[in-house]
Design a protein around this motif. Structure first.
Motif, PDB file in Angstrom:
ATOM      1  N   SER A   1       5.183  -1.266   0.275  1.00  0.00           N
ATOM      2  CA  SER A   1       4.311  -0.056   0.406  1.00  0.00           C
ATOM      3  C   SER A   1       4.293   0.013   1.902  1.00  0.00           C
ATOM      4  O   SER A   1       4.617  -0.913   2.863  1.00  0.00           O
TER       5      SER A   1
ATOM      6  N   GLY B   1       1.869   1.589   3.752  1.00  0.00           N
ATOM      7  CA  GLY B   1       0.409   2.287   3.729  1.00  0.00           C
ATOM      8  C   GLY B   1      -0.414   1.509   4.994  1.00  0.00           C
ATOM      9  O   GLY B   1       0.418   1.264   5.878  1.00  0.00           O
ATOM     10  N   ASP B   2      -1.673   1.641   4.945  1.00  0.00           N
ATOM     11  CA  ASP B   2      -2.322   0.980   6.000  1.00  0.00           C
ATOM     12  C   ASP B   2      -2.308  -0.438   6.356  1.00  0.00           C
ATOM     13  O   ASP B   2      -2.167  -0.868   7.402  1.00  0.00           O
TER      14      ASP B   2
END
Length: 132
Positions: free
Chosen positions: A83, A85-86
């Motif tokens: 991923s 993401g954050d």
């Protein structure tokens, strides 16, 4: 003559790492959340949920300035599910901080280690964005 073509000398701004100071109450709440997530991870859950939980755990550990634990949790999250993401962004930032620390300490092995980890992260970004 008029000074139009003179280059202005600019001093380099001092870069200071902004460290979030937490109150004792905030630390207690965050630590409780860390313990909850660790407990949840000790039970059986789907890989995708595990990945998400490890990411949350790593982000909480980072806020508590538990850098090595945060790196470990965020790496585990990416092992389970790629991923960007954050958690990915935070892990890249932590690797960069570790690389900079190694550079300040003249630790060539550390520099190489974290540069390689950052290269691995860029490969993850390519895989995720290209879908392969």
């Amino acid at each position: 003559m008029f000074g139009f073509f003179k280059k202005e000398k600019k001093s380099k701004p001092q870069v200071q790492k902004e460290v979030e100071e937490l109150s004792d109450e905030e630390k207690t709440v965050l630590q409780a959340s860390v313990e909850e997530l660790k407990q949840a991870l000790s039970t059986s859950m789907e890989e995708e949920n595990q990945a998400e939980s490890y990411e949350k755990l790593g982000l909480l550990q980072d806020r508590l300035h538990q850098t090595d634990d945060a790196i470990s949790s965020l790496e585990k999250s990416l092992e389970l599910k790629l991923s960007i993401g954050d958690g990915y962004k935070k892990l890249m930032s932590l690797y960069n901080s570790k690389r900079a620390e190694a550079a300040r300490n003249g630790d060539d092995t550390g520099i190489e280690k974290y540069m390689n980890k950052m290269d691995d992260m860029r490969q993850i970004a390519k895989k995720v964005t290209l879908g392969g």
